[in-house]
Design an enzyme around this catalytic site. Structure first.
Site, PDB file in Angstrom:
ATOM      1  N   LEU A  14       0.828  -1.218   0.000  1.00  0.00           N
ATOM      2  CA  LEU A  14       0.000   0.000   0.000  1.00  0.00           C
ATOM      3  C   LEU A  14       0.853   1.254   0.000  1.00  0.00           C
ATOM      4  O   LEU A  14       0.340   2.370  -0.061  1.00  0.00           O
ATOM      5  CB  LEU A  14      -0.893   0.001   1.242  1.00  0.00           C
ATOM      6  CG  LEU A  14      -2.120  -0.888   1.141  1.00  0.00           C
ATOM      7  CD1 LEU A  14      -2.724  -1.093   2.515  1.00  0.00           C
ATOM      8  CD2 LEU A  14      -3.150  -0.272   0.200  1.00  0.00           C
ATOM      9  N   LYS A  64      15.536  -5.284   5.359  1.00  0.00           N
ATOM     10  CA  LYS A  64      15.703  -4.220   6.357  1.00  0.00           C
ATOM     11  C   LYS A  64      17.051  -4.270   7.081  1.00  0.00           C
ATOM     12  O   LYS A  64      17.536  -3.250   7.555  1.00  0.00           O
ATOM     13  CB  LYS A  64      14.569  -4.272   7.387  1.00  0.00           C
ATOM     14  CG  LYS A  64      13.255  -3.752   6.835  1.00  0.00           C
ATOM     15  CD  LYS A  64      12.214  -3.643   7.928  1.00  0.00           C
ATOM     16  CE  LYS A  64      10.880  -3.233   7.343  1.00  0.00           C
ATOM     17  NZ  LYS A  64       9.855  -3.019   8.354  1.00  0.00           N
ATOM     18  N   ASN A 150       7.954 -14.876  22.595  1.00  0.00           N
ATOM     19  CA  ASN A 150       8.117 -15.290  21.203  1.00  0.00           C
ATOM     20  C   ASN A 150       8.224 -16.800  21.139  1.00  0.00           C
ATOM     21  O   ASN A 150       8.665 -17.433  22.097  1.00  0.00           O
ATOM     22  CB  ASN A 150       9.392 -14.659  20.623  1.00  0.00           C
ATOM     23  CG  ASN A 150       9.477 -14.823  19.121  1.00  0.00           C
ATOM     24  OD1 ASN A 150       8.488 -14.604  18.406  1.00  0.00           O
ATOM     25  ND2 ASN A 150      10.637 -15.225  18.621  1.00  0.00           N
TER      26      ASN A 150
HETATM   27  P1  ATR Z   1      10.457  -9.725  10.101  1.00  0.00           P
HETATM   28  O1  ATR Z   1      10.530  -9.756   8.633  1.00  0.00           O
HETATM   29  O2  ATR Z   1       9.533  -8.691  10.648  1.00  0.00           O
HETATM   30  O3  ATR Z   1      11.789  -9.737  10.762  1.00  0.00           O
HETATM   31  P2  ATR Z   1      10.266 -12.379  10.952  1.00  0.00           P
HETATM   32  O4  ATR Z   1      11.666 -12.321  11.330  1.00  0.00           O
HETATM   33  O5  ATR Z   1       9.834 -13.420   9.993  1.00  0.00           O
HETATM   34  O6  ATR Z   1       9.717 -11.046  10.411  1.00  0.00           O
HETATM   35  O7  ATR Z   1       9.425 -12.460  12.319  1.00  0.00           O
HETATM   36  C1  ATR Z   1       8.118 -12.817  12.335  1.00  0.00           C
HETATM   37  C2  ATR Z   1       7.655 -13.036  13.772  1.00  0.00           C
HETATM   38  O8  ATR Z   1       6.480 -13.847  13.701  1.00  0.00           O
HETATM   39  C3  ATR Z   1       8.622 -13.798  14.661  1.00  0.00           C
HETATM   40  O9  ATR Z   1       8.445 -13.369  15.994  1.00  0.00           O
HETATM   41  C4  ATR Z   1       8.146 -15.240  14.489  1.00  0.00           C
HETATM   42  O10 ATR Z   1       8.480 -16.111  15.555  1.00  0.00           O
HETATM   43  P3  ATR Z   1       9.890 -16.901  15.534  1.00  0.00           P
HETATM   44  O11 ATR Z   1      10.932 -15.892  15.919  1.00  0.00           O
HETATM   45  O12 ATR Z   1       9.736 -17.973  16.534  1.00  0.00           O
HETATM   46  O13 ATR Z   1      10.064 -17.411  14.137  1.00  0.00           O
HETATM   47  C5  ATR Z   1       6.661 -15.019  14.484  1.00  0.00           C
HETATM   48  N1  ATR Z   1       5.914 -16.121  13.871  1.00  0.00           N
HETATM   49  C6  ATR Z   1       5.746 -16.363  12.558  1.00  0.00           C
HETATM   50  N2  ATR Z   1       4.942 -17.437  12.376  1.00  0.00           N
HETATM   51  C7  ATR Z   1       4.601 -17.892  13.624  1.00  0.00           C
HETATM   52  C8  ATR Z   1       3.789 -18.947  14.111  1.00  0.00           C
HETATM   53  N3  ATR Z   1       3.150 -19.791  13.288  1.00  0.00           N
HETATM   54  N4  ATR Z   1       3.642 -19.075  15.448  1.00  0.00           N
HETATM   55  C9  ATR Z   1       4.260 -18.238  16.306  1.00  0.00           C
HETATM   56  N5  ATR Z   1       5.043 -17.210  15.904  1.00  0.00           N
HETATM   57  C10 ATR Z   1       5.216 -17.034  14.581  1.00  0.00           C
END
Ligand code: ATR
EC number: 1.1.1.25
Length: 277
Positions: A14, A64, A150
């Protein structure tokens, strides 16, 4: 003024819509283009980007952190967060900023000023890029009672270690967080759980929540996540993901153009845009 966004995937972003509105409001002729990059040859793609004549660009997943190696300078706050979502280009020099946390906090402050008090008890769910920005911004704003839960506990340790003042941050499990939701004044959902096409998913249940607690979800597709729905039905106050999205964009725009615009008028238009999406 030529602006843009790098990331992958970004087809449904967006940001072009928001920045084109901002350019129009500020009376600045310009364009905001999408650059969907391949994760493989990042440095080579950056060389190509330098030839585009951009005044600045936004950075989203998964670049990022990676972008930081390509920068000539990094703003202090972005350094602390360890991620950059906005790059300003001046005389060929690239400087990185992070407006995610500020966008989050200010959009919350406008909606619920009472909750933006440093003595409030906060729970952050997640430890990815978005969580980092929000956590460091809250610490910087003086919040002292922050717990983080987390799925992967090691990522929370990583996220909190660069911050001297974060000793008070408690690391808890998602199961503990679910048990203890009544302890918090502000609960911030920063994971991707609940995002389309898995909108039925919810990171923790809010069975024990107190009325009046503020529950925030950074997911904005759908606008009303299952998590926020449960919160609202239990008498909590909600803060939706598109509010942060808009504010972080407005702060990026301010960095590029020196023009501050009123976010408020755009919020309803953005909601309409999202509902139609
Ligand atoms: P970013 O791009 O913002 O850095 P990321 O690193 O993929 O994104 O982080 C996504 C967040 O969603 C993390 O806190 C991830 O948990 P983990 O650190 O344990 O991977 C969380 N996340 C994604 N899918 C999940 C799921 N099915 N259950 C619980 N947490 C989840």
């Amino acid at each position: 003024m030529k602006l843009g966004l790098i990331g992958n995937p970004i087809k449904h972003s967006l940001s072009p819509w928001i920045h084109n509105q901002l350019l129009k409001q500020a009376n600045i002729p310009g364009e905001y283009n999408l650059y969907e990059l391949e994760p493989g040859s990042f440095a080579a793609q950056m060389e190509l980007l330098k030839k585009e004549g951009l005044a600045g660009f936004n950075v989203t997943v998964p670049f990022k952190q990676k972008i930081m190696m390509e920068l000539d300078a990094v703003d202090e706050q972005a350094k602390l967060i360890g991620a950059v979502n906005t790059v300003k280009i001046e005389n060929g020099q690239w400087k990185g900023f992070n407006t995610d946390g500020k966008g989050f906090l200010n959009s919350l402050r406008v909606k619920y000023p009472d909750i933006c008090n440093a003595d409030r008890k906060v729970l952050i769910l997640g430890a990815g890029g978005a969580a980092k920005g929000i956590f460091h911004t809250l610490v910087h704003a003086g919040f002292e009672n922050i717990d983080i839960a987390n799925r992967t506990t090691d990522r929370v340790k990583e996220m909190t270690k660069s911050n001297d003042t974060s000793d008070g941050a408690g690391i808890i499990t998602l199961a503990d967080a679910e048990q203890r939701v009544a302890d918090y004044d502000l609960i911030i959902q920063t994971t991707t759980v609940g995002m389309k096409p898995h909108e039925e998913q919810q990171i923790i249940s809010l069975d024990n929540i107190r009325e009046g607690t503020v529950v925030s979800d950074i997911v904005y597709q759908p606008l009303m996540t299952a998590f926020l729905k449960e919160a609202a039905e239990s008498g909590a106050r909600i803060h939706q993901g598109h509010e942060m999205l808009l504010y972080q964009a407005v702060y990026a725009f301010e960095i590029w153009t020196g023009t501050s615009l009123d976010e408020h008028g755009l919020l309803e238009a953005l909601e309409a845009q999202l509902k139609g999406a």
